[in-house]
Design a protein around this motif. Structure first.
Motif, short mmCIF file in Angstrom:
data_model
loop_
_atom_site.label_atom_id
_atom_site.label_comp_id
_atom_site.label_asym_id
_atom_site.label_seq_id
_atom_site.Cartn_x
_atom_site.Cartn_y
_atom_site.Cartn_z
N GLN A 145 54.56 56.61 -1.01
CA GLN A 145 55.70 56.11 -1.79
C GLN A 145 56.86 55.73 -0.89
O GLN A 145 57.50 54.70 -1.08
N ALA A 146 57.14 56.56 0.12
CA ALA A 146 58.22 56.26 1.06
C ALA A 146 57.94 54.97 1.81
O ALA A 146 58.84 54.15 2.02
N ASP A 147 56.67 54.74 2.18
CA ASP A 147 56.30 53.48 2.84
C ASP A 147 56.53 52.29 1.92
O ASP A 147 57.03 51.26 2.35
N ASP A 148 56.18 52.44 0.64
CA ASP A 148 56.40 51.36 -0.33
C ASP A 148 57.88 51.04 -0.46
O ASP A 148 58.27 49.87 -0.51
N VAL A 149 58.71 52.06 -0.49
CA VAL A 149 60.16 51.86 -0.61
C VAL A 149 60.70 51.19 0.66
O VAL A 149 61.51 50.26 0.58
N ARG A 150 60.25 51.65 1.81
CA ARG A 150 60.68 51.02 3.08
C ARG A 150 60.31 49.54 3.11
O ARG A 150 61.09 48.70 3.55
N LYS A 151 59.10 49.23 2.66
CA LYS A 151 58.65 47.83 2.62
C LYS A 151 59.52 47.01 1.67
O LYS A 151 59.87 45.87 1.97
N ALA A 152 59.87 47.59 0.54
CA ALA A 152 60.73 46.89 -0.43
C ALA A 152 62.11 46.63 0.18
O ALA A 152 62.67 45.53 0.02
N LEU A 153 62.65 47.61 0.89
CA LEU A 153 63.95 47.42 1.55
C LEU A 153 63.86 46.32 2.61
O LEU A 153 64.73 45.45 2.68
N HIS A 154 62.80 46.34 3.39
CA HIS A 154 62.61 45.33 4.43
C HIS A 154 62.47 43.93 3.82
O HIS A 154 63.05 42.96 4.31
N THR A 155 61.71 43.83 2.74
CA THR A 155 61.52 42.54 2.07
C THR A 155 62.84 42.02 1.52
O THR A 155 63.16 40.84 1.67
N ALA A 156 63.62 42.89 0.90
CA ALA A 156 64.92 42.48 0.35
C ALA A 156 65.84 42.01 1.47
O ALA A 156 66.56 41.01 1.31
N GLU A 157 65.81 42.70 2.60
CA GLU A 157 66.64 42.30 3.75
C GLU A 157 66.19 40.94 4.29
O GLU A 157 67.02 40.06 4.56
N ARG A 158 64.90 40.79 4.46
CA ARG A 158 64.37 39.55 5.03
C ARG A 158 64.66 38.34 4.13
O ARG A 158 65.06 37.29 4.60
N ARG A 159 64.50 38.53 2.83
CA ARG A 159 64.72 37.43 1.89
C ARG A 159 66.19 37.06 1.75
O ARG A 159 66.53 35.89 1.63
#
Length: 120
Positions: A8-22
Motif C-alpha cells: 500500500q505504501a508503494d502504491d501511495v508513493r507511486k501516486a505521489l510521484h505520478t502527480a508530481e510528474r504530471r
C-alpha cells in the motif's frame, strides 16, 4: 507510511510521484497524528519545504482524529483552487469513513494532480 502495508505504501508513493510528474508540483503526504492543532501542523510541514513550498501541496491525514488538511503553496494555489481542494477532501473523507484509507489516498492524490495539470 505508518498504518499501511508495504504494498500500500508503494502504491501511495507511486501516486505521489505520478502527480508530481504530471503537474510539476511537489506533493507530500503526512499520515499520522499531528503535533498540536491539525491545520497549524500541516502549515508547518508545508513551510518546512523551504524554497519548494510555493510549488508544493501537502496532504495531512489524521486517521485517529478523523481529520484531513490540504495545504497549497502560492504557485500551487493558482492551479488548485480552494473549491477543488475542498471537493477532493470531501471525496477522500467519504472513502475514509467507508473504511477505505488507501483508496481515499490514491483517489485524492490523483485528483489533485489531475486538477493541477488541467490548469497548467
Amino acid at each position: 507510511m505508518r498504518g499501511l502495508t508495504a504494498a500500500q505504501a508503494d502504491d501511495v508513493r507511486k501516486a505521489l510521484h505520478t502527480a508530481e510528474r504530471r503537474s510539476g508540483l511537489r506533493f507530500g503526504l503526512f499520515l499520522g497524528e499531528p503535533v498540536g492543532a491539525r491545520r497549524h501542523f500541516a502549515e508547518r510541514l508545508h513551510a518546512a519545504l523551504g524554497d519548494e513550498a510555493d510549488d508544493a501541496v501537502v496532504v495531512l491525514v489524521d486517521v485517529a482524529g478523523r481529520g484531513l488538511e490540504i495545504v497549497t503553496g502560492a504557485n500551487a494555489r493558482r492551479r488548485l483552487t480552494d473549491g477543488a481542494c475542498r471537493l477532493t477532501a470531501m471525496s477522500m473523507a467519504t472513502a475514509f469513513s467507508a473504511g477505505d484509507l488507501v483508496g481515499g489516498l490514491l483517489y485524492g492524490i490523483a485528483a489533485l494532480g489531475e486538477q493541477a495539470t488541467a490548469r497548467h
